[in-house]
Design a protein around this motif. Structure first.
Motif, mmCIF file in Angstrom:
data_model
loop_
_atom_site.group_PDB
_atom_site.id
_atom_site.type_symbol
_atom_site.label_atom_id
_atom_site.label_comp_id
_atom_site.label_asym_id
_atom_site.label_seq_id
_atom_site.Cartn_x
_atom_site.Cartn_y
_atom_site.Cartn_z
ATOM 1 N N VAL A 313 -16.300 51.668 -20.369
ATOM 2 C CA VAL A 313 -16.733 53.041 -20.118
ATOM 3 C C VAL A 313 -16.001 53.994 -21.072
ATOM 4 C CG1 VAL A 313 -16.774 54.912 -18.426
ATOM 5 C CG2 VAL A 313 -17.260 52.559 -17.697
ATOM 6 N N ASP A 314 -14.703 53.781 -21.228
ATOM 7 C CA ASP A 314 -13.907 54.617 -22.140
ATOM 8 C C ASP A 314 -14.295 54.379 -23.593
ATOM 9 O OD1 ASP A 314 -12.511 55.605 -19.964
ATOM 10 O OD2 ASP A 314 -10.938 54.082 -20.101
ATOM 11 N N TYR A 315 -14.517 53.105 -23.940
ATOM 12 C CA TYR A 315 -14.911 52.770 -25.307
ATOM 13 C C TYR A 315 -16.239 53.434 -25.659
ATOM 14 C CZ TYR A 315 -11.282 49.179 -26.131
ATOM 15 O OH TYR A 315 -10.097 48.523 -26.342
ATOM 16 N N ALA A 316 -17.200 53.337 -24.745
ATOM 17 C CA ALA A 316 -18.529 53.906 -24.995
ATOM 18 C C ALA A 316 -18.448 55.420 -25.193
ATOM 19 C CB ALA A 316 -19.473 53.570 -23.847
ATOM 20 N N ARG A 317 -17.590 56.080 -24.401
ATOM 21 C CA ARG A 317 -17.441 57.539 -24.524
ATOM 22 C C ARG A 317 -16.915 57.916 -25.909
ATOM 23 N NH1 ARG A 317 -12.991 60.212 -23.877
ATOM 24 N NH2 ARG A 317 -11.991 58.506 -22.740
ATOM 25 N N LEU A 318 -15.891 57.209 -26.398
ATOM 26 C CA LEU A 318 -15.326 57.493 -27.717
ATOM 27 C C LEU A 318 -16.317 57.184 -28.834
ATOM 28 C CD1 LEU A 318 -11.698 56.167 -27.190
ATOM 29 C CD2 LEU A 318 -12.331 58.527 -27.708
ATOM 30 N N ILE A 319 -17.064 56.103 -28.676
ATOM 31 C CA ILE A 319 -18.058 55.716 -29.683
ATOM 32 C C ILE A 319 -19.159 56.768 -29.772
ATOM 33 C CG2 ILE A 319 -19.908 54.057 -30.195
ATOM 34 C CD1 ILE A 319 -17.978 51.863 -29.031
ATOM 35 N N ARG A 320 -19.648 57.208 -28.624
ATOM 36 C CA ARG A 320 -20.772 58.157 -28.620
ATOM 37 C C ARG A 320 -20.363 59.541 -29.114
ATOM 38 N NH1 ARG A 320 -22.413 55.392 -23.515
ATOM 39 N NH2 ARG A 320 -24.153 54.037 -24.107
ATOM 40 N N SER A 321 -19.071 59.855 -29.065
ATOM 41 C CA SER A 321 -18.610 61.171 -29.543
ATOM 42 C C SER A 321 -18.256 61.151 -31.030
ATOM 43 C CB SER A 321 -17.387 61.616 -28.735
ATOM 44 O OG SER A 321 -16.282 60.768 -29.002
ATOM 45 N N ALA A 322 -18.293 59.968 -31.643
ATOM 46 C CA ALA A 322 -17.901 59.838 -33.051
ATOM 47 C C ALA A 322 -19.026 60.234 -34.001
ATOM 48 C CB ALA A 322 -17.473 58.400 -33.331
ATOM 49 N N LYS A 323 -18.628 60.734 -35.174
ATOM 50 C CA LYS A 323 -19.612 61.051 -36.216
ATOM 51 C C LYS A 323 -19.702 59.942 -37.257
ATOM 52 C CE LYS A 323 -19.662 66.034 -35.717
ATOM 53 N NZ LYS A 323 -19.452 67.356 -36.374
ATOM 54 N N THR A 324 -18.675 59.082 -37.293
ATOM 55 C CA THR A 324 -18.700 57.897 -38.152
ATOM 56 C C THR A 324 -18.151 56.724 -37.344
ATOM 57 O OG1 THR A 324 -18.203 59.288 -40.080
ATOM 58 C CG2 THR A 324 -18.053 56.906 -40.386
ATOM 59 N N ILE A 325 -18.870 55.594 -37.381
ATOM 60 C CA ILE A 325 -18.449 54.409 -36.621
ATOM 61 C C ILE A 325 -18.510 53.187 -37.523
ATOM 62 C CG2 ILE A 325 -18.858 52.977 -34.579
ATOM 63 C CD1 ILE A 325 -20.848 55.594 -33.929
ATOM 64 N N PHE A 326 -17.388 52.497 -37.625
ATOM 65 C CA PHE A 326 -17.337 51.197 -38.297
ATOM 66 C C PHE A 326 -17.077 50.150 -37.213
ATOM 67 C CE2 PHE A 326 -16.040 54.149 -41.602
ATOM 68 C CZ PHE A 326 -16.623 53.654 -42.753
ATOM 69 N N ALA A 327 -17.842 49.070 -37.221
ATOM 70 C CA ALA A 327 -17.620 48.009 -36.223
ATOM 71 C C ALA A 327 -17.604 46.649 -36.894
ATOM 72 C CB ALA A 327 -18.702 48.052 -35.151
ATOM 73 N N ASN A 328 -16.624 45.833 -36.522
ATOM 74 C CA ASN A 328 -16.544 44.485 -37.077
ATOM 75 C C ASN A 328 -15.996 43.519 -36.023
ATOM 76 O OD1 ASN A 328 -16.790 43.084 -39.909
ATOM 77 N ND2 ASN A 328 -14.963 42.226 -38.959
ATOM 78 N N GLY A 329 -16.703 42.432 -35.826
ATOM 79 C CA GLY A 329 -16.249 41.402 -34.894
ATOM 80 C C GLY A 329 -16.742 41.636 -33.480
ATOM 81 N N PRO A 330 -17.154 40.560 -32.773
ATOM 82 C CA PRO A 330 -17.595 40.692 -31.381
ATOM 83 C C PRO A 330 -16.431 40.997 -30.449
ATOM 84 C CG PRO A 330 -17.524 38.377 -32.023
ATOM 85 C CD PRO A 330 -17.239 39.175 -33.263
ATOM 86 N N ALA A 331 -16.755 41.509 -29.254
ATOM 87 C CA ALA A 331 -15.729 41.925 -28.301
ATOM 88 C C ALA A 331 -15.218 40.782 -27.436
ATOM 89 C CB ALA A 331 -16.272 43.037 -27.409
ATOM 90 N N GLY A 332 -15.915 39.659 -27.464
ATOM 91 C CA GLY A 332 -15.510 38.519 -26.642
ATOM 92 C C GLY A 332 -16.313 37.292 -26.998
ATOM 93 N N VAL A 333 -16.307 36.323 -26.090
ATOM 94 C CA VAL A 333 -17.059 35.082 -26.313
ATOM 95 C C VAL A 333 -18.522 35.383 -25.983
ATOM 96 C CG1 VAL A 333 -17.228 32.625 -25.734
ATOM 97 C CG2 VAL A 333 -15.005 33.770 -25.669
ATOM 98 N N PHE A 334 -19.196 36.072 -26.920
ATOM 99 C CA PHE A 334 -20.528 36.606 -26.622
ATOM 100 C C PHE A 334 -21.602 35.529 -26.551
ATOM 101 C CE2 PHE A 334 -20.693 36.269 -31.152
ATOM 102 C CZ PHE A 334 -22.032 36.212 -31.521
ATOM 103 N N GLU A 335 -21.279 34.300 -26.985
ATOM 104 C CA GLU A 335 -22.244 33.210 -26.871
ATOM 105 C C GLU A 335 -22.507 32.851 -25.405
ATOM 106 O OE1 GLU A 335 -19.932 32.760 -30.739
ATOM 107 O OE2 GLU A 335 -19.442 33.118 -28.634
ATOM 108 N N ASP A 336 -21.535 33.153 -24.547
ATOM 109 C CA ASP A 336 -21.669 32.922 -23.106
ATOM 110 C C ASP A 336 -22.136 34.226 -22.473
ATOM 111 O OD1 ASP A 336 -21.272 32.676 -20.341
ATOM 112 O OD2 ASP A 336 -19.522 31.365 -20.590
#
Length: 412
Positions: A313-336
């Motif tokens: 919830v906190d991560y999403a709030r910071l992401i949505r308020s950003a004007k530039t976003i760089f993302a690299n790498g999954p947040a967990g074992v997303f295959e499951d």
């Protein structure tokens, strides 16, 4: 202010009736039993540059690699030629050699508009040697092929962080340029980093923790990032560094990956940058095959496989308020599916943000596309390793070689 010209592009040359050697990265997953290529994404990516050269009347010679020695998908490029032909919409001839008389004769026999794919560059032992461009220029591959070509084009951004023969050697012997994939990737990355709109948020995860930690330090040191949100194994290391007991199973996993010293590094980063580095306050662990979200001050001796729902919830709030976003790498074992929530929520937040978004290559790019958000991101990079190196402030050998080549041949 006029931007600095870092390298030549196809637009700087007349390729009509010229023999053009182009290095691409069409490394693809291959079924080890049937030899069938399972994904043609990279073929389609480079098809634009190859087709443009052909349409302009170039005699196009394609240089590429597949896997590496010792792996079960280390194979010839015969299948690649067929798949590449479909992607380009033109016949791509294939020769099962790199620089033998057979290969050289095939190059010399090319007519304007024709395309020839040479054999897997990694069949050549010198390709695995990481040496400066001036040394690579003395390799047999470069000496044999340089006299036959008028121009070298590097379109392999995904391999730009490697200083290998086929990537840097020809830049010292023939005029060189960036292909369309390389050009776009570098222009997007340089522009975003040099004209970053604030607030800027980096979301860094995945298993290559040392890379992400280097990026964290670089972008906070130079003021690019306002916040770095850590996920995946990177988050586990920061939680440990912050003084929480992540228990022996998770500590042993970090140590087994060779990242024990990164815990000390992260302690230093937390001291220096404090609340600019955001780590999860709850995590998801695997308890008898089920997901259990727990606070970081009460982690059981079970594997951490995702960041927790409350942290998201906190991560999403910071992401949505950003004007530039760089993302690299999954947040967990997303295959499951049970542990894909973190990766999916992060991608969802980026897609719904109005900020300019750049997605690194690799797993997070694949997850973004599979979720159907590919068109909602401003840029999805074709090269995870190259992107992360660029973000970490490292120079990319293949790009440096193109710059040196421009300066070398423009003087002549």
């Amino acid at each position: 202010m006029e931007s600095i010209k870092r390298f030549n592009t196809i637009d700087d040359f007349d390729v009509t009736d010229k023999t053009v050697l182009i290095r691409v990265d069409i490394n693809a997953p291959v079924d080890p039993n049937s030899g069938i290529i399972l994904d043609d994404t990279r073929m389609k990516l480079h098809a634009e540059t190859i087709k443009e050269l052909s349409m302009k009347g170039a005699k196009t010679v394609v240089l590429a690699h597949q896997s590496r020695p010792g792996k079960n998908d280390f194979t010839t490029l015969e299948q690649h030629a067929l798949v590449l032909s479909k992607a380009v919409g033109l016949e791509v001839k294939y020769v099962d050699s790199l620089f033998s008389s057979k290969a050289r004769e095939a190059i010399l026999a090319l007519e304007p508009g024709q395309i020839l794919l040479l054999e897997n560059a990694r069949f050549f032992s010198e390709e695995s040697l990481k040496r400066p461009a001036e040394e690579q220029a003395n390799s047999i591959l470069v000496k044999k092929l340089s006299p036959l070509v008028d121009l070298f084009i590097n379109d392999a951004f995904a391999a730009a962080h490697r200083s290998q023969t086929s990537l840097v050697g020809f830049t010292r012997t023939v005029p060189s340029a960036a292909g369309r994939v390389m050009e776009k990737e570098l222009n997007v990355m340089y522009s975003a980093l040099e004209n970053v709109k604030k607030p800027c948020v980096f979301v860094l995860g995945g298993m290559k923790a040392d890379d992400s930690i280097m990026v964290t330090e670089n972008v906070l040191d130079n003021g690019t990032a306002d916040y770095v949100l850590v996920t995946g194994l990177v988050a586990n290391i920061f939680i440990w560094a912050a003084g929480y007991d992540i228990k022996s199973k998770n500590k042993n996993f970090i140590i087994s990956r060779g990242y024990r010293e990164m815990v000390d590094k992260c302690e230093d980063l937390l001291e220096r940058f404090g609340d600019k580095i955001i780590y999860p306050h709850d995590v998801a662990v695997d308890v008898l095959g089920d997901r259990a979200d727990v606070p970081i001050d009460n982690i059981p001796d079970a594997s951490i496989f995702d960041i927790g729902r409350k942290s998201l919830v906190d991560y999403a709030r910071l992401i949505r308020s950003a004007k530039t976003i760089f993302a690299n790498g999954p947040a967990g074992v997303f295959e499951d599916p049970k542990f894909a929530i973190g990766t999916e929520d992060v991608i969802n937040a980026i897609a719904s943000s109005e900020g300019y978004s750049i997605i690194g290559g690799g797993h997070i790019a694949a997850a973004t596309v599979s979720m159907g958000y590919g068109n909602q991101m401003d840029h999805i990079s074709s090269g995870g390793g190259a992107s992360i190196n660029l973000l970490a402030g490292k120079k990319l050998p293949a790009v440096e070689a193109l710059t040196d080549s421009m300066n070398l041949f423009n003087k002549e």
